[in-house]
Design a protein around this motif. Structure first.
Motif, mmCIF file in Angstrom:
data_model
loop_
_atom_site.group_PDB
_atom_site.id
_atom_site.type_symbol
_atom_site.label_atom_id
_atom_site.label_comp_id
_atom_site.label_asym_id
_atom_site.label_seq_id
_atom_site.Cartn_x
_atom_site.Cartn_y
_atom_site.Cartn_z
ATOM 1 N N LEU A 120 48.762 37.779 83.473
ATOM 2 C CA LEU A 120 49.482 36.874 84.380
ATOM 3 C C LEU A 120 48.491 35.922 85.062
ATOM 4 C CD1 LEU A 120 52.025 39.260 86.151
ATOM 5 C CD2 LEU A 120 52.582 37.370 84.608
ATOM 6 N N PRO A 121 48.952 34.741 85.448
ATOM 7 C CA PRO A 121 48.082 33.807 86.162
ATOM 8 C C PRO A 121 47.647 34.381 87.517
ATOM 9 C CG PRO A 121 50.025 32.687 85.307
ATOM 10 C CD PRO A 121 50.269 34.144 85.143
ATOM 11 N N ALA A 122 46.512 33.909 87.995
ATOM 12 C CA ALA A 122 46.007 34.337 89.304
ATOM 13 C C ALA A 122 47.043 34.061 90.385
ATOM 14 C CB ALA A 122 44.710 33.590 89.622
ATOM 15 N N ASP A 168 62.674 39.742 89.147
ATOM 16 C CA ASP A 168 62.672 38.580 90.035
ATOM 17 C C ASP A 168 61.650 37.545 89.575
ATOM 18 O OD1 ASP A 168 64.789 38.944 91.723
ATOM 19 O OD2 ASP A 168 63.663 39.950 93.298
ATOM 20 N N LEU A 169 60.537 37.986 88.998
ATOM 21 C CA LEU A 169 59.592 37.034 88.415
ATOM 22 C C LEU A 169 60.270 36.274 87.280
ATOM 23 C CD1 LEU A 169 56.759 35.839 88.020
ATOM 24 C CD2 LEU A 169 56.242 37.799 86.541
ATOM 25 N N GLN A 170 61.011 36.957 86.436
ATOM 26 C CA GLN A 170 61.699 36.312 85.330
ATOM 27 C C GLN A 170 62.772 35.341 85.813
ATOM 28 O OE1 GLN A 170 62.741 40.043 83.448
ATOM 29 N NE2 GLN A 170 61.170 39.798 81.864
ATOM 30 N N ARG A 171 63.442 35.687 86.902
ATOM 31 C CA ARG A 171 64.445 34.771 87.462
ATOM 32 C C ARG A 171 63.785 33.486 87.960
ATOM 33 N NH1 ARG A 171 66.468 39.965 89.613
ATOM 34 N NH2 ARG A 171 68.384 40.461 88.446
ATOM 35 N N VAL A 172 62.645 33.619 88.605
ATOM 36 C CA VAL A 172 61.921 32.434 89.080
ATOM 37 C C VAL A 172 61.479 31.573 87.900
ATOM 38 C CG1 VAL A 172 59.822 31.640 90.241
ATOM 39 C CG2 VAL A 172 61.138 33.517 91.221
ATOM 40 N N LEU A 173 61.054 32.212 86.821
ATOM 41 C CA LEU A 173 60.553 31.482 85.646
ATOM 42 C C LEU A 173 61.677 30.941 84.768
ATOM 43 C CD1 LEU A 173 57.672 33.919 84.643
ATOM 44 C CD2 LEU A 173 57.421 31.653 85.679
ATOM 45 N N GLY A 174 62.900 31.428 84.979
ATOM 46 C CA GLY A 174 64.023 30.945 84.188
ATOM 47 C C GLY A 174 64.056 31.486 82.769
ATOM 48 N N THR A 191 57.854 35.928 78.920
ATOM 49 C CA THR A 191 57.588 35.848 80.360
ATOM 50 C C THR A 191 56.179 35.342 80.622
ATOM 51 O OG1 THR A 191 59.115 37.691 80.784
ATOM 52 C CG2 THR A 191 57.554 37.141 82.535
ATOM 53 N N LEU A 192 55.215 35.852 79.877
ATOM 54 C CA LEU A 192 53.827 35.450 80.068
ATOM 55 C C LEU A 192 53.624 33.975 79.745
ATOM 56 C CD1 LEU A 192 51.955 38.535 78.581
ATOM 57 C CD2 LEU A 192 52.101 37.880 80.990
ATOM 58 N N LEU A 193 54.241 33.504 78.666
ATOM 59 C CA LEU A 193 54.100 32.098 78.291
ATOM 60 C C LEU A 193 54.693 31.192 79.368
ATOM 61 C CD1 LEU A 193 53.265 29.980 76.217
ATOM 62 C CD2 LEU A 193 55.514 30.276 75.118
ATOM 63 N N ALA A 194 55.883 31.577 79.875
ATOM 64 C CA ALA A 194 56.519 30.789 80.924
ATOM 65 C C ALA A 194 55.672 30.789 82.191
ATOM 66 C CB ALA A 194 57.911 31.339 81.220
ATOM 67 N N ALA A 195 55.074 31.926 82.506
ATOM 68 C CA ALA A 195 54.238 32.025 83.712
ATOM 69 C C ALA A 195 53.011 31.140 83.592
ATOM 70 C CB ALA A 195 53.825 33.477 83.940
ATOM 71 N N ILE A 204 54.419 27.377 92.959
ATOM 72 C CA ILE A 204 55.881 27.431 93.005
ATOM 73 C C ILE A 204 56.373 28.823 92.636
ATOM 74 C CG2 ILE A 204 57.984 26.576 91.904
ATOM 75 C CD1 ILE A 204 56.611 23.855 91.633
ATOM 76 N N VAL A 205 55.735 29.427 91.644
ATOM 77 C CA VAL A 205 56.144 30.771 91.211
ATOM 78 C C VAL A 205 55.909 31.786 92.322
ATOM 79 C CG1 VAL A 205 55.720 32.626 89.561
ATOM 80 C CG2 VAL A 205 55.704 30.247 88.787
ATOM 81 N N ILE A 206 54.749 31.732 92.948
ATOM 82 C CA ILE A 206 54.425 32.691 94.021
ATOM 83 C C ILE A 206 55.421 32.571 95.173
ATOM 84 C CG2 ILE A 206 52.733 33.265 95.806
ATOM 85 C CD1 ILE A 206 50.578 32.340 93.681
ATOM 86 N N LYS A 207 55.686 31.338 95.602
ATOM 87 C CA LYS A 207 56.625 31.134 96.710
ATOM 88 C C LYS A 207 58.027 31.607 96.332
ATOM 89 C CE LYS A 207 54.208 27.109 98.652
ATOM 90 N NZ LYS A 207 54.296 25.662 98.942
#
Length: 254
Positions: free
Chosen positions: A82-84, A105-111, A122-126, A133-136
């Protein structure tokens, strides 16, 4: 052992987890997982006898603690990939409320598809997304879940302080000082606006013509209406004040 941000992520998670306790009223402290069942072994750094009945909880070493967090949380969330910042928010949420819920919830944020398992999609989208934006968004969803719990009134203030701290730390890994200062100001402005909204809801600090007309209602109904209007604003104001404080601290340390 882990690569990437596991060690700094673990260090931040452990800030929020307590040292050794053995409260007999807490079912997590018993090997049987129920109050008064099994052997009272306690909890240390978030590791409980209920989850690890065969361990000497009180005398867990730092290496044992790290191994447990790595295997139970970091590996399932694919923390090395995952990204930092996103890795920290996902791990801490997983520690607090379960890896599956955090991942969903991470997946919901990433769509992307929501299945609670961090995989290639999920990893590619992240990796393609803006980590700030993802963290917030992830921390915002975490707060929404926590506020929905029946025990929010008991533990809410501590939970929201923890989420604010994690959000600020995660953002500090991917943000400039100026960005963090701007985030702190935005959170502070929201807190002030929401606090003002709560005052309007109670009719304090405003003119008579601005206050809601509830003269025809019985007292119990007036109290109920005010509570419905004001309570959510007060909660949001407190949450954003905590966020502003944590973000300002992170900016100073950057």
């Amino acid at each position: 052992m882990a690569k990437g941000n596991f060690q700094p992520a673990l260090a931040d998670v452990l800030v929020h987890e307590g040292d050794y306790t053995a409260d007999p009223r807490d079912p997590g402290n018993w090997t049987g997982g129920k109050r008064g069942v099994g052997v009272l072994k306690g909890t240390k750094k978030g590791i409980s006898a209920a989850s690890f009945p065969n361990l000497d909880i009180k005398n867990l070493s730092d290496n044992q603690i790290a191994d447990i967090y790595h295997g139970k949380y970091w590996v399932p969330i694919r923390g090395d990939d995952l990204p930092a910042g996103v890795d920290l928010s996902t791990m801490d949420y997983g520690v607090n409320s379960g890896v599956s819920r955090s991942s969903k919830d991470l997946q919901r944020v990433l769509g992307v598809g929501v299945d609670g398992r961090v995989g290639p999609v999920t990893l590619l989208a992240a990796k393609r997304a803006d980590p700030r934006i993802v963290i917030k968004g992830h921390c915002g969803r975490r707060m929404s879940f926590l506020r929905s719990l029946a025990i929010w009134n008991t533990f809410g203030k501590g939970w929201s302080r923890r989420v604010a701290g994690v959000e600020a730390k995660a953002l500090s890994w991917v943000s400039s000082k100026a960005q963090l200062e701007a985030d702190a100001k935005a959170a502070r402005d929201k807190a002030v606006a929401q606090g003002g909204g709560a005052a309007v809801g109670t009719g304090s600090g405003v003119g008579v013509d601005q206050a809601p007309d509830m003269s025809g209602l019985p007292l119990w109904a007036i109290v109920a209406v005010v509570a419905v209007i004001v309570a959510p604003l007060i909660i949001r104001a407190i949450v954003n004040a905590q966020r502003a404080s944590a973000l300002a601290k992170a900016a100073k340390e950057t």
